[in-house]
Design a protein around this motif. Structure first.
Motif, PDB file in Angstrom:
ATOM      1  N   ASP A  85     -69.495  27.347 -11.402  1.00 47.17           N
ATOM      2  CA  ASP A  85     -71.145  28.015 -12.602  1.00 47.17           C
ATOM      3  C   ASP A  85     -72.157  27.298 -11.719  1.00 47.17           C
ATOM      4  O   ASP A  85     -73.322  27.751 -11.282  1.00 47.17           O
ATOM      5  N   SER A  86     -72.498  26.195 -12.196  1.00 47.32           N
ATOM      6  CA  SER A  86     -73.495  25.162 -11.798  1.00 47.32           C
ATOM      7  C   SER A  86     -74.224  24.970  -9.941  1.00 47.32           C
ATOM      8  O   SER A  86     -75.095  25.453 -10.111  1.00 47.32           O
ATOM      9  N   ALA A  87     -73.083  25.106  -9.735  1.00 41.93           N
ATOM     10  CA  ALA A  87     -73.315  24.921  -8.378  1.00 41.93           C
ATOM     11  C   ALA A  87     -73.825  26.572  -7.051  1.00 41.93           C
ATOM     12  O   ALA A  87     -74.581  26.761  -6.984  1.00 41.93           O
ATOM     13  N   ARG A  88     -72.694  27.318  -8.512  1.00 40.34           N
ATOM     14  CA  ARG A  88     -73.332  28.667  -7.554  1.00 40.34           C
ATOM     15  C   ARG A  88     -74.736  29.107  -8.151  1.00 40.34           C
ATOM     16  O   ARG A  88     -75.274  29.838  -7.015  1.00 40.34           O
ATOM     17  N   LYS A  89     -75.270  28.961  -9.002  1.00 35.89           N
ATOM     18  CA  LYS A  89     -76.925  29.374  -9.144  1.00 35.89           C
ATOM     19  C   LYS A  89     -77.458  28.710  -8.153  1.00 35.89           C
ATOM     20  O   LYS A  89     -78.577  28.851  -8.363  1.00 35.89           O
ATOM     21  N   ALA A  90     -77.539  27.425  -7.562  1.00 32.50           N
ATOM     22  CA  ALA A  90     -78.180  26.614  -6.568  1.00 32.50           C
ATOM     23  C   ALA A  90     -77.913  27.111  -5.896  1.00 32.50           C
ATOM     24  O   ALA A  90     -78.705  27.743  -4.413  1.00 32.50           O
ATOM     25  N   MET A  91     -76.927  27.825  -5.557  1.00 30.76           N
ATOM     26  CA  MET A  91     -76.254  28.943  -4.235  1.00 30.76           C
ATOM     27  C   MET A  91     -77.619  30.009  -3.773  1.00 30.76           C
ATOM     28  O   MET A  91     -78.138  30.124  -2.665  1.00 30.76           O
ATOM     29  N   LEU A 198     -74.885  17.589  -2.075  1.00 34.37           N
ATOM     30  CA  LEU A 198     -75.227  18.174  -2.772  1.00 34.37           C
ATOM     31  C   LEU A 198     -74.716  18.253  -3.982  1.00 34.37           C
ATOM     32  O   LEU A 198     -73.554  19.244  -3.354  1.00 34.37           O
ATOM     33  N   TYR A 199     -74.561  17.952  -5.166  1.00 32.80           N
ATOM     34  CA  TYR A 199     -73.412  17.660  -5.884  1.00 32.80           C
ATOM     35  C   TYR A 199     -74.228  18.236  -7.688  1.00 32.80           C
ATOM     36  O   TYR A 199     -75.046  18.544  -7.537  1.00 32.80           O
ATOM     37  N   PHE A 200     -73.142  19.565  -7.723  1.00 34.03           N
ATOM     38  CA  PHE A 200     -73.108  19.861  -9.144  1.00 34.03           C
ATOM     39  C   PHE A 200     -72.274  19.655 -10.398  1.00 34.03           C
ATOM     40  O   PHE A 200     -72.676  20.004 -11.154  1.00 34.03           O
ATOM     41  N   GLY A 201     -70.677  18.844 -10.002  1.00 34.41           N
ATOM     42  CA  GLY A 201     -70.256  18.462 -11.040  1.00 34.41           C
ATOM     43  C   GLY A 201     -70.453  17.553 -11.661  1.00 34.41           C
ATOM     44  O   GLY A 201     -71.587  16.397 -11.330  1.00 34.41           O
ATOM     45  N   LYS A 202     -69.545  16.987 -12.555  1.00 33.81           N
ATOM     46  CA  LYS A 202     -69.276  15.472 -13.059  1.00 33.81           C
ATOM     47  C   LYS A 202     -69.361  14.407 -11.847  1.00 33.81           C
ATOM     48  O   LYS A 202     -68.226  14.782 -10.877  1.00 33.81           O
ATOM     49  N   PRO A 205     -76.296  14.833 -13.737  1.00 39.14           N
ATOM     50  CA  PRO A 205     -76.782  15.906 -14.770  1.00 39.14           C
ATOM     51  C   PRO A 205     -76.469  17.560 -14.755  1.00 39.14           C
ATOM     52  O   PRO A 205     -76.520  17.857 -15.682  1.00 39.14           O
ATOM     53  N   PRO A 206     -76.628  18.228 -13.712  1.00 33.61           N
ATOM     54  CA  PRO A 206     -76.528  19.770 -13.732  1.00 33.61           C
ATOM     55  C   PRO A 206     -75.893  20.654 -14.794  1.00 33.61           C
ATOM     56  O   PRO A 206     -75.987  20.974 -15.243  1.00 33.61           O
TER      57      PRO A 206
END
Length: 290
Positions: A85-91, A198-202, A205-206
């Motif tokens: 979900d965090s990465a999808r938002k960025a995408m 670019l990272y979005f999981g543990k 921070p995102p």
């Protein structure tokens, strides 16, 4: 020195919320761990909130369905925050462009479903590498293949200056007794080759920001010193928790079971050696969540 505990109940009264990992803690990709389920149920019964914080590269609704299939009941958790979900938002905000080359398996298709929370999401089109503006990696094409098989494509991508969005920073995961590669292994290789990932999981921070927003959606504002991060990944769950200044409970019987000599509980000497080499010190350690 980390404190080895026998069960979650020993320390649970000190925390109002858990940021709890899934794979290796609550299930093994094939079935639920009954003792972990009961521990989370007991924690919720005393008023605690369980936020499942996972590096799964999928929307939380998809993860919830998977949990049901694996036998993880909905009464042992409150809400889910996923790397997906965090990465999808960025995408959908366009961080790697609108024409993307997707690295992943067919079951990752939900990652590309539009997000409702964005007013004007970018129109994402999956294309061949030669036509792409960026890369979206939800996992390897083949989780059993050495990540090095991607070197030829990554050389081309790097020469074109493409950024790689990594939807799951995990390097490996154990599905039952079988160890598989994850998206993080490919992102690490791409970075080592000079590309930008670019990272979005543990441990980034995102996903913790997302987890806190999930708490707020439940009407709970909980200070960091009342949150406990639980997980078996020393470089994801523990490192991430330390980076967020929250206490951590390391599950030594997951990914590091061999290194820590964990059967029921870790071997203290081997655990100490493992943590020294990792240069990380979780607040607590337990063999398995119970």
């Amino acid at each position: 020195m980390t404190r080895i505990i026998d069960n979650l109940a020993e320390i649970s009264a000190s925390y109002d919320a858990l940021f709890c990992d899934l794979w290796g803690c609550v299930h093994d990709g094939m079935r639920a761990f009954p003792a972990a389920v009961e521990a989370l149920r007991a924690y919720r019964a005393q008023g605690g909130v369980v936020v499942l914080v996972t590096n799964a590269p999928r929307p939380r609704a998809s993860v919830a369905k998977q949990l049901d299939r694996l036998g993880v009941p909905s009464d042992c958790w409150d809400v889910i925050a996923t790397s997906g979900d965090s990465a999808r938002k960025a995408m959908f905000e366009g961080v790697v462009g609108s024409r993307v080359w997707h690295i992943g398996e067919p079951h990752d298709a939900p990652f590309f479903e539009k997000l409702q929370l964005l007013e004007n999401p970018v129109e994402i089109e999956k294309v061949a590498l030669e036509e792409a503006e960026g890369i979206v990696c939800t996992g390897p094409f083949d989780p059993m293949a050495d990540p090095a098989v991607m070197r030829p494509q990554f050389l081309l991508a790097k020469s074109r200056g493409l950024k790689l969005l990594c939807a799951n920073p995990d390097i490996v995961v154990d599905r039952g007794e079988t160890r598989e590669w994850c998206a993080g292994a490919l992102a690490r290789l791409y970075t080592e080759m000079g590309g930008e990932s670019l990272y979005f999981g543990k441990p980034h921070p995102p996903i913790y920001d997302l987890a806190r927003r999930r708490l707020e959606q439940l009407g709970r504002t909980i200070p960091d010193d009342r949150i406990l991060a639980v997980g078996d990944g020393i470089l994801t769950d523990v490192l991430g928790g330390l980076g967020e200044s929250i206490d951590t409970l390391f599950i030594s019987g997951g990914l590091a079971r061999e290194e820590t000599g964990t059967v029921d509980q870790p071997d203290p000497a081997r655990l100490a050696r493992f943590l020294t080499e990792a240069e990380l010190e979780p607040s607590y350690t337990i063999g398995m969540l119970r």
